[in-house]
Write an enzyme that holds these catalytic residues in place. Structure first.
Site, PDB file in Angstrom:
ATOM      1  N   CYS A  14       0.843  -1.193   0.000  1.00 32.83           N
ATOM      2  CA  CYS A  14       0.000   0.000   0.000  1.00 32.83           C
ATOM      3  C   CYS A  14       0.882   1.247   0.000  1.00 32.83           C
ATOM      4  O   CYS A  14       2.116   1.157  -0.016  1.00 32.83           O
ATOM      5  CB  CYS A  14      -0.933   0.014   1.214  1.00 32.83           C
ATOM      6  SG  CYS A  14      -0.040   0.027   2.788  1.00 32.83           S
ATOM      7  N   CYS A  17       3.443   1.411   2.759  1.00 29.68           N
ATOM      8  CA  CYS A  17       4.696   0.688   2.492  1.00 29.68           C
ATOM      9  C   CYS A  17       5.635   1.540   1.634  1.00 29.68           C
ATOM     10  O   CYS A  17       6.857   1.585   1.885  1.00 29.68           O
ATOM     11  CB  CYS A  17       4.396  -0.626   1.784  1.00 29.68           C
ATOM     12  SG  CYS A  17       3.339  -1.749   2.716  1.00 29.68           S
ATOM     13  N   CYS A 109     -30.211   3.942   4.435  1.00 31.15           N
ATOM     14  CA  CYS A 109     -30.131   5.290   5.000  1.00 31.15           C
ATOM     15  C   CYS A 109     -28.808   5.454   5.737  1.00 31.15           C
ATOM     16  O   CYS A 109     -27.988   4.535   5.793  1.00 31.15           O
ATOM     17  CB  CYS A 109     -31.304   5.543   5.948  1.00 31.15           C
ATOM     18  SG  CYS A 109     -31.305   4.444   7.379  1.00 31.15           S
ATOM     19  N   CYS A 112     -27.834   2.879   8.316  1.00 29.87           N
ATOM     20  CA  CYS A 112     -27.254   1.630   7.825  1.00 29.87           C
ATOM     21  C   CYS A 112     -25.733   1.745   7.740  1.00 29.87           C
ATOM     22  O   CYS A 112     -25.001   0.843   8.179  1.00 29.87           O
ATOM     23  CB  CYS A 112     -27.829   1.286   6.451  1.00 29.87           C
ATOM     24  SG  CYS A 112     -29.606   0.986   6.432  1.00 29.87           S
ATOM     25  N   ASP A 512     -20.246  26.901 -14.806  1.00 30.52           N
ATOM     26  CA  ASP A 512     -19.085  26.742 -15.673  1.00 30.52           C
ATOM     27  C   ASP A 512     -19.328  27.614 -16.907  1.00 30.52           C
ATOM     28  O   ASP A 512     -20.468  27.978 -17.209  1.00 30.52           O
ATOM     29  CB  ASP A 512     -18.937  25.272 -16.053  1.00 30.52           C
ATOM     30  CG  ASP A 512     -17.886  25.057 -17.126  1.00 30.52           C
ATOM     31  OD1 ASP A 512     -16.758  25.538 -16.950  1.00 30.52           O
ATOM     32  OD2 ASP A 512     -18.200  24.417 -18.147  1.00 30.52           O
ATOM     33  N   ASP A 710     -20.675  20.891 -17.402  1.00 33.83           N
ATOM     34  CA  ASP A 710     -20.884  19.923 -18.488  1.00 33.83           C
ATOM     35  C   ASP A 710     -19.678  19.044 -18.763  1.00 33.83           C
ATOM     36  O   ASP A 710     -19.772  18.087 -19.531  1.00 33.83           O
ATOM     37  CB  ASP A 710     -21.234  20.666 -19.785  1.00 33.83           C
ATOM     38  CG  ASP A 710     -20.016  21.387 -20.371  1.00 33.83           C
ATOM     39  OD1 ASP A 710     -19.303  22.055 -19.603  1.00 33.83           O
ATOM     40  OD2 ASP A 710     -19.799  21.265 -21.587  1.00 33.83           O
ATOM     41  N   ASP A 714     -15.527  19.420 -14.433  1.00 36.17           N
ATOM     42  CA  ASP A 714     -16.531  19.906 -13.487  1.00 36.17           C
ATOM     43  C   ASP A 714     -16.972  18.826 -12.504  1.00 36.17           C
ATOM     44  O   ASP A 714     -17.655  19.125 -11.517  1.00 36.17           O
ATOM     45  CB  ASP A 714     -17.774  20.415 -14.237  1.00 36.17           C
ATOM     46  CG  ASP A 714     -17.454  21.547 -15.195  1.00 36.17           C
ATOM     47  OD1 ASP A 714     -16.672  22.433 -14.809  1.00 36.17           O
ATOM     48  OD2 ASP A 714     -17.964  21.544 -16.332  1.00 36.17           O
TER      49      ASP A 714
END
Length: 826
Positions: A14, A17, A109, A112, A512, A710, A714
């Site tokens: 990982c 490491c 929800c 949970c 944007d 778009d 973004d």
């Protein structure tokens, strides 16, 4: 003298490491620029001659607990835990954490997600846990000496949910919810037919309805009962508890009456089946929306190049992009996708960075300029030095931001779930008190022929039935369904029901520029010839030169000329000059078309020079035309504001919603676009990581922020915003990351979406009022408060009928939203 060395290192699992190895090596004299990759199992470093030996560095790596060969790594894995740790004084630090990402099914929800996180918090060997409800994913770091992948999944399963290492579970969940709904629908509709066709209130009819209702509960309703069980087990009360309570009250009372009281009386098995069917509609739509959300990240990952042309020892070879490491020299041909982040060593080119900045105009690049992986090299071959690969690239950073923004976003406050924590226990206690009181006092009041137990039991059931959360369960989904249906008819797609609520709270909306506020395509806005030159003549020269160019501005110029009936003339010796423009020969004379750098050494009339400065300050792109070393004029191009943009901004401002422009374009172009649209707050030259910071800046002020965009660039901002709104013609990533899609690309639909959200929210509030008002009023009646004085009480049958009046009032109120739809364009 400094030399570069590559060391194969095995056992790194990982980022932790990687950092461990780098820190160990950086302690030695003469070592610099250390980079490690656990994915490639390699460490690259620069070592100054005459300082530390390479053998010393390798020994340090081994002492830290890693291996230099696969065989040695395998031997380490086979050692018992106590033996494996004998080579180090810090066994707790030596154990490398493993990161695991997995999908979770069954979360409904925030409670949970909280239940799963609590389960991991109690598990030994778990270092870090993040449960992402919107993506239905879990992210866990664990100690492999104490856990493994299967044990991680078992923790989720023991908490009452399903977990899998497969990441495409969204579509499976969608199909599962669709099947449950269709099964409930196919059984419930015949139940309604049977009730009208067969003699009502007979034993045969009730037995048939019992069998059908049992099937619906076992197949379609099972998920609610399981969710309720685990919710109560974790000391939480969510919508599953409410739904299970309502269904159980109707079903088990009917079952009890069928078996023990009177099999021929009017029973209410149909109520249980219908409630499950209504709720499953919302579940199916929610599962479908969640299933599509994860596609955004898959689309982003697909943008990466698959291969790269790596130059080593003077030889060029094509390798998988995962094999490229920092420091490698990579060659990219014209038209190819740049495979990794890097810095240009030789060559000049234009790069299409629209996937990163959202801007349609290419960016000129030369030696020492930085280039980004997944962008496109347009005009010439370049060689570059690799600076970042894998998870360190800009594109990977964007992907990480999308994930983080979705994970960090506050969970939707589900009113019904919140109230259920109080409402469910209170109703249960009231029903038990009702039973106890009437069991003790019934002999004084009950009519002859009835027993205290039966009378008290009927009052208790009546309380549970009248308090059944049918209306509460329908209050939100019915309004959401009507509201989202109205939006879809108008070309406004609400991907999540919560978006209808959240959009009504917006304080500011960020836009944007390119492709959102503007058309996204360059077009000619002015032709300015020098004195003595006509527009037609200038356009003819421009078209004759640009017809040979590959620059994105060229089609706009030639297309405009053709619209004016002007066709390009034949030229020769055409040559594209990277970063400047194009030159060719027309009737033996040198013809040039390009930017100011191309014609800087030529004779430029004062009026054309002044016009160029004026147009440049307005943010326009300029193409200068010169013939025989004399500039004949200039052509201005820009990305035009959409026709409805100004009215859309005015509507929002009038409604009290602030607006701001956030663009990756240059400051002049952004300010010019802002002035044309009526937006005063403008942020220019904003990169993707800065766009998300723009959203956070307004959120830190306590404002609810909407973002309209778009492009891929973004996506992080759309995910971070309280409401992300994507233009229908935009990229799939933008549309899948956001909550609202404007299908018709009409910016006026932003205001319509806000209005529809406000109206839907007010409808939901009225639904809750009627649901609770009705329950609060009728629960005492069902408990028998009027019986001692007036001998009036509600039987369970009557309570069930009264319960449905509450539901009908909620459904009717939601349907009134359709009247608002007729005035949505006002």
């Amino acid at each position: 003298m400094t030399t570069t060395h590559e060391i194969e290192v095995y056992g790194m699992m990982c980022m932790h490491c990687e950092n461990t190895v780098k820190k160990v090596l950086e302690r030695f004299d003469g070592v610099s620029d250390v980079s490690a990759s656990f994915e490639q199992e390699i460490v690259i470093l620069k070592l100054e001659k005459g300082t530390t030996s390479l053998d010393e560095l390798k020994a340090a790596i081994v002492n830290e607990g890693y291996a230099l060969t696969r065989e040695a790594a395998a031997e380490d894995d086979d050692k018992p835990a106590d033996q494996a740790n004998t080579n180090t004084e810090r066994p707790d630090e030596r154990a490398a954490l493993r990161n695991l990402t997995f999908s979770i099914q069954g979360m409904h929800c925030a409670n949970c997600a909280l239940a799963i996180e609590k389960a991991f918090a109690k598990t030994e060997g778990i270092a870090e846990t993040t449960i992402n409800l919107p993506l239905e994913k879990g992210f866990v770091s664990y100690n492999p000496a104490l856990m493994d992948d299967q044990k991680v999944l078992d923790v989720v399963k023991n908490a009452g949910y399903s977990a899998s290492l497969e990441m495409n579970q969204g579509e499976t969940a969608d199909r599962r919810e669709r099947f449950r709904f269709l099964f409930a629908l196919c059984v419930t509709v015949p139940m309604m037919v049977i009730m009208h066709v067969m003699p009502f209130g007979t034993a045969v009819t009730n037995i048939i309805l019992c069998i059908m209702a049992t099937a619906v509960m076992a197949v379609s309703g099972r998920t609610f009962f399981e969710g309720a069980y685990y919710s109560l087990k974790n000391r939480l009360a969510n919508m599953d508890v409410l739904i299970s309570l309502g269904v159980s009250a109707a079903y088990f009372y009917s079952l009890f009456s069928l078996i023990f009281i009177d099999a021929s009386q009017m029973l209410f098995f149909d109520s249980a089946a219908m409630l499950i069917t209504f709720i499953m509609i919302g579940k199916m739509l929610e599962a479908r929306a969640k299933g599509k959300t994860g596609q955004a990240l898959k689309t982003l990952l697909a943008l990466n190049a698959d291969t790269a042309r790596v130059i080593k020892d003077g030889k060029e070879r094509v390798v998988d992009v995962s094999m490229v490491v920092p420091g490698d020299t990579v060659r990219v041909l014209a038209g190819e996708k740049i495979p990794v982040d890097g810095e240009i060593l030789s060559g000049e080119t234009a790069v299409d960075e629209s996937m990163l900045t959202g801007e349609s105009f290419p960016v000129e690049k030369s030696v020492a300029d930085a280039v980004t992986g997944a962008t496109i090299n347009l005009s010439a071959a370049i060689t570059m030095a690799t600076t970042r690969t894998g998870s360190d690239t800009v594109l990977s950073g964007i992907i990480k931001m999308v994930e983080d923004a979705q994970a960090d976003k506050a969970p939707i406050q589900r009113v019904a779930d919140t109230i259920s924590n109080i409402f469910v226990p209170v109703v249960t206690v009231v029903s038990l008190i009702t039973f106890a009181v009437w069991y003790i006092t019934a002999p004084t009041f009950i009519p002859s022929g009835s027993t205290p137990f039966l009378f008290a039991f009927e009052r208790m059931i009546a309380v549970l039935v009248i308090a059944c959360p049918c209306a509460l369960g329908l209050a939100t989904p019915t309004a959401i369904m009507v509201g989202s249906g109205l939006g879809l008819n108008r070309g406004i797609l609400f991907k999540k029901g919560s978006a209808l609520e959240n959009i009504s709270h917006l304080d500011i909306i960020l836009f944007d520029k390119t492709g959102t506020l503007t058309t996204g395509k360059p077009s000619v806005t002015g032709v300015f010839p020098a004195k003595g030159i006509t527009e037609e003549q200038l356009l003819s020269w421009a078209a004759s030169a640009e017809i040979n160019s590959t620059h994105p501005l060229a089609p706009a110029v030639t297309g405009f000329a053709r619209e004016k009936g002007i066709e390009p003339e034949a030229t020769s010796n055409s040559k594209e000059i990277s970063g400047r423009g194009i030159e060719c020969r027309l009737d033996g004379q040198l013809l040039r078309a390009g930017n100011m750098a191309l014609v800087a050494d030529e004779k430029i009339p004062d009026d054309i020079r002044a016009k160029g400065r004026e147009l440049s300050n307005q943010g326009k792109s300029l193409v200068f035309i010169s013939l025989d070393h004399q500039v004949k004029g200039v052509i201005a191009l820009e990305d035009r504001i959409k026709p409805e943009a100004k009215d859309a901004i005015e509507q929002l401002n009038t409604a009290g919603i602030q607006t701001a422009l956030v663009s990756g374009d240059n400051k002049a172009a952004a300010l010019w676009a802002g002035r044309q649209a009526g937006i005063r707050e403008v942020a220019a030259e904003v990169m993707p990581e800065d766009k998300i910071n723009q959203v956070k800046k307004w959120q830190e002020k306590g404002l609810k922020v909407g973002m309209v965009g778009d492009g891929i660039n973004d996506a992080p901002a759309l995910a971070q915003a309280d409401i992300g709104i994507a233009i229908g013609s935009g990229t799939d990533v933008a549309k899948e990351t956001c909550e609202v899609v404007l299908v018709k690309n009409n910016l006026k639909d932003v205001y319509r979406a806000v209005r529809l959200g406000k109206k839907t929210l007010s409808t939901i509030k009225r639904n809750f009022f009627w649901a609770f008002f009705y329950n609060i009023l009728m629960i005492p009646v069902a408990a028998g408060i009027l019986y001692p004085a007036f001998r009036l009480s509600l039987t369970p049958e009557a309570a069930s009928i009264a319960m449905w009046f509450s539901s009908l009032s909620v459904v009717g109120n939601s349907l009134l939203l359709n009247r608002f739809g007729r005035h949505l364009d006002d």
